[in-house]
Design a protein around this motif. Sequence first.
Motif, PDB file in Angstrom:
ATOM      1  N   THR A 158       0.835  -1.209   0.000  1.00 54.45           N
ATOM      2  CA  THR A 158       0.000   0.000   0.000  1.00 54.45           C
ATOM      3  C   THR A 158       0.867   1.255   0.000  1.00 54.45           C
ATOM      4  N   GLN A 159       1.931   1.248   0.807  1.00 55.39           N
ATOM      5  CA  GLN A 159       2.815   2.410   0.891  1.00 55.39           C
ATOM      6  C   GLN A 159       3.590   2.609  -0.416  1.00 55.39           C
ATOM      7  N   CYS A 160       3.968   1.503  -1.069  1.00 56.78           N
ATOM      8  CA  CYS A 160       4.643   1.619  -2.366  1.00 56.78           C
ATOM      9  C   CYS A 160       3.748   2.334  -3.376  1.00 56.78           C
ATOM     10  N   ASP A 161       2.439   1.993  -3.390  1.00 56.44           N
ATOM     11  CA  ASP A 161       1.499   2.648  -4.302  1.00 56.44           C
ATOM     12  C   ASP A 161       1.460   4.155  -4.050  1.00 56.44           C
ATOM     13  N   LYS A 162       1.474   4.539  -2.776  1.00 56.04           N
ATOM     14  CA  LYS A 162       1.412   5.964  -2.430  1.00 56.04           C
ATOM     15  C   LYS A 162       2.724   6.678  -2.774  1.00 56.04           C
ATOM     16  N   ILE A 163       3.850   5.991  -2.605  1.00 55.07           N
ATOM     17  CA  ILE A 163       5.154   6.574  -2.961  1.00 55.07           C
ATOM     18  C   ILE A 163       5.233   6.813  -4.469  1.00 55.07           C
ATOM     19  N   ILE A 164       4.799   5.817  -5.234  1.00 52.52           N
ATOM     20  CA  ILE A 164       4.823   5.937  -6.696  1.00 52.52           C
ATOM     21  C   ILE A 164       3.941   7.100  -7.145  1.00 52.52           C
ATOM     22  N   GLY A 174      13.535   7.934  -9.749  1.00 55.36           N
ATOM     23  CA  GLY A 174      14.132   7.148  -8.681  1.00 55.36           C
ATOM     24  C   GLY A 174      13.594   5.732  -8.730  1.00 55.36           C
ATOM     25  N   PHE A 175      14.145   4.864  -7.898  1.00 50.64           N
ATOM     26  CA  PHE A 175      13.768   3.452  -7.955  1.00 50.64           C
ATOM     27  C   PHE A 175      13.344   2.944  -6.586  1.00 50.64           C
ATOM     28  N   LEU A 176      12.226   2.258  -6.593  1.00 51.20           N
ATOM     29  CA  LEU A 176      11.646   1.685  -5.399  1.00 51.20           C
ATOM     30  C   LEU A 176      11.793   0.165  -5.523  1.00 51.20           C
ATOM     31  N   VAL A 177      12.750  -0.396  -4.811  1.00 44.79           N
ATOM     32  CA  VAL A 177      13.007  -1.834  -4.902  1.00 44.79           C
ATOM     33  C   VAL A 177      12.261  -2.513  -3.756  1.00 44.79           C
ATOM     34  N   ASP A 178      11.235  -3.235  -4.121  1.00 43.95           N
ATOM     35  CA  ASP A 178      10.252  -3.752  -3.170  1.00 43.95           C
ATOM     36  C   ASP A 178      10.602  -5.159  -2.693  1.00 43.95           C
ATOM     37  N   GLY A 179      10.838  -5.291  -1.368  1.00 47.16           N
ATOM     38  CA  GLY A 179      11.083  -6.605  -0.786  1.00 47.16           C
ATOM     39  C   GLY A 179      12.431  -7.203  -1.113  1.00 47.16           C
ATOM     40  N   TYR A 180      13.389  -6.358  -1.473  1.00 47.79           N
ATOM     41  CA  TYR A 180      14.739  -6.833  -1.814  1.00 47.79           C
ATOM     42  C   TYR A 180      15.732  -5.839  -1.236  1.00 47.79           C
ATOM     43  N   PRO A 181      16.815  -6.297  -0.637  1.00 49.51           N
ATOM     44  CA  PRO A 181      17.295  -7.675  -0.526  1.00 49.51           C
ATOM     45  C   PRO A 181      16.610  -8.444   0.595  1.00 49.51           C
ATOM     46  N   ARG A 182      16.601  -9.760   0.438  1.00 53.05           N
ATOM     47  CA  ARG A 182      15.992 -10.629   1.456  1.00 53.05           C
ATOM     48  C   ARG A 182      17.032 -11.129   2.448  1.00 53.05           C
ATOM     49  N   GLU A 183      18.314 -10.980   2.080  1.00 53.10           N
ATOM     50  CA  GLU A 183      19.384 -11.395   2.988  1.00 53.10           C
ATOM     51  C   GLU A 183      20.607 -10.503   2.767  1.00 53.10           C
ATOM     52  N   LYS A 184      21.509 -10.557   3.724  1.00 55.34           N
ATOM     53  CA  LYS A 184      22.678  -9.661   3.752  1.00 55.34           C
ATOM     54  C   LYS A 184      23.517  -9.728   2.473  1.00 55.34           C
ATOM     55  N   SER A 185      23.808 -10.943   2.000  1.00 54.28           N
ATOM     56  CA  SER A 185      24.685 -11.090   0.832  1.00 54.28           C
ATOM     57  C   SER A 185      24.081 -10.452  -0.412  1.00 54.28           C
ATOM     58  N   GLN A 186      22.741 -10.467  -0.520  1.00 54.24           N
ATOM     59  CA  GLN A 186      22.082  -9.854  -1.676  1.00 54.24           C
ATOM     60  C   GLN A 186      22.262  -8.332  -1.665  1.00 54.24           C
ATOM     61  N   GLY A 187      22.203  -7.745  -0.475  1.00 56.26           N
ATOM     62  CA  GLY A 187      22.389  -6.296  -0.365  1.00 56.26           C
ATOM     63  C   GLY A 187      23.789  -5.883  -0.781  1.00 56.26           C
ATOM     64  N   ILE A 188      24.785  -6.633  -0.313  1.00 56.90           N
ATOM     65  CA  ILE A 188      26.175  -6.332  -0.660  1.00 56.90           C
ATOM     66  C   ILE A 188      26.384  -6.456  -2.167  1.00 56.90           C
ATOM     67  N   ALA A 189      25.853  -7.539  -2.743  1.00 57.83           N
ATOM     68  CA  ALA A 189      26.012  -7.764  -4.187  1.00 57.83           C
ATOM     69  C   ALA A 189      25.317  -6.664  -4.997  1.00 57.83           C
ATOM     70  N   PHE A 190      24.140  -6.223  -4.550  1.00 60.11           N
ATOM     71  CA  PHE A 190      23.403  -5.154  -5.243  1.00 60.11           C
ATOM     72  C   PHE A 190      24.253  -3.885  -5.303  1.00 60.11           C
ATOM     73  N   GLU A 191      24.810  -3.482  -4.180  1.00 62.63           N
ATOM     74  CA  GLU A 191      25.576  -2.231  -4.142  1.00 62.63           C
ATOM     75  C   GLU A 191      26.854  -2.329  -4.973  1.00 62.63           C
ATOM     76  N   GLN A 192      27.423  -3.507  -5.033  1.00 63.68           N
ATOM     77  CA  GLN A 192      28.639  -3.687  -5.837  1.00 63.68           C
ATOM     78  C   GLN A 192      28.328  -3.687  -7.335  1.00 63.68           C
ATOM     79  N   ALA A 193      27.223  -4.314  -7.710  1.00 65.58           N
ATOM     80  CA  ALA A 193      26.917  -4.493  -9.135  1.00 65.58           C
ATOM     81  C   ALA A 193      26.116  -3.346  -9.734  1.00 65.58           C
ATOM     82  N   ILE A 194      25.347  -2.631  -8.917  1.00 62.23           N
ATOM     83  CA  ILE A 194      24.437  -1.621  -9.468  1.00 62.23           C
ATOM     84  C   ILE A 194      24.788  -0.225  -8.958  1.00 62.23           C
TER      85      ILE A 194
END
Length: 432
Positions: free
Chosen positions: A259-265, A325-345
């Motif tokens: 619901t909050q994502c809809d309002k942010i968008i 801007g970008f609203l990434v919903d429900g990601y990352p689900r774990e620590k390693s995904q967050g680290i990989a996101f910041e390194q790759a994107i």
Amino acid sequence: MKIYIVESYKSKLRFVFVIVFAFWMDTKRFRIQERTLNIGIQAPIDSSKKPIVWVLGGPGSGKGTQCEKIIAKYGFTHLSTGDLLRAEVKSGSERAKSLTAIMEQGGLVPNDVVLELLKEAIIARAADSKGFLVDGYPREKSQGIAFEQAIAPVSVIIYFEASAETLTKRLLGRAASSGRADDNEETIKLRLKTFLDNNQQVLDQYPDKISRINAESSVDAIFEEVQKILDPIVAAPAIDSSKKPIVWVLGGPGSGKGTQCDKIIAKYGFTHLSTGDLLRAEVKSGSARAKTLTAIMEKGGLVPNDVVLELLKEAIIARAADSKGFLVDGYPREKSQGIAFEQAIAPVTVIIYFEASAETLTKRLLGRAASSGRADDNEETIKLRLKTFLDNNQQVLDQYPQKLKRINAELSVDAIFAEVQKILDPIVAAAN
């Protein structure tokens, strides 16, 4: 007699000086800790733009040689705590006098002082440096934690790994030509034991940031492995998240983040990205990757994170020109995904976490089940989903204390969105 009195007086003065200095450091430590408790503290540098690399390895591991090659290729600033301390002592400053007094008494320089020297060196060189190579530091777990709190998160830890037998052999070989007093076999064994005991604590603290390299290979073979680690880190990010904010939206099932994502968008015009939507769209596309994904999912397997990350990256790049801007919903689900996101994107701008008790989430999901008929909204399944979410999510939250914003998701929809706006309004204003 006079000489004895003078020397005794000097000794007492030095002792008093050390006590006073220790008291001053305790006060300073308290102030540093007090500042780091403030979630909004500004790090001296952005390590996503100026990478910070900790280089670890036992005596004789060859990390000095590899540091030289890293500096030559990447132009990183080399920082050694030993060099910084020696330079400070030579400077003749008030702090230099304090350090000299401590060392003359045979004491250890407080870690707060070492940390302050590192911080000052990094700030002084931040404008011109391409990154920082911190050589042989941290030596223990507490030093690593304090570094990240006071300076910035480490980008990667390169550990040059070799057996005790190899390190001993190398150091004894060096002793034959160097004449170093600390290269005898008994001293070597003691140094290696001290290093290994303390170093393991550091390695255990950062499992997702460690890159191990076999230091028993040739110099060139080792450097090839170093380049595989550093090349992606120094590459330019996919987008500039200071101009196109990236917001991770986290919250347990039933937290109301949809619901909050809809309002942010609606208010900010951000592009909404859901990994589930991206995967479904890719499967429908009929591409070669779609066939691979279909095969994995038909077998009940999990889609590799590398694939999910690539889909996110492609979606962000494709929409970068027009998106606000970008609203990434429900990601990352774990620590390693967050680290990989910041390194790759790109670095995340802010993390909004919609927080509600397990009782509230369970009640909401059971209420939804009554009208939706969703098979995964029974009480047993809900408890399992919540446990899985909370276990993994806490690791993500702990990884980003400075970027995390918590919102009480048990308020009304409008009250929650009022809190969201307090977070996003200044970020959007700064980006424009």
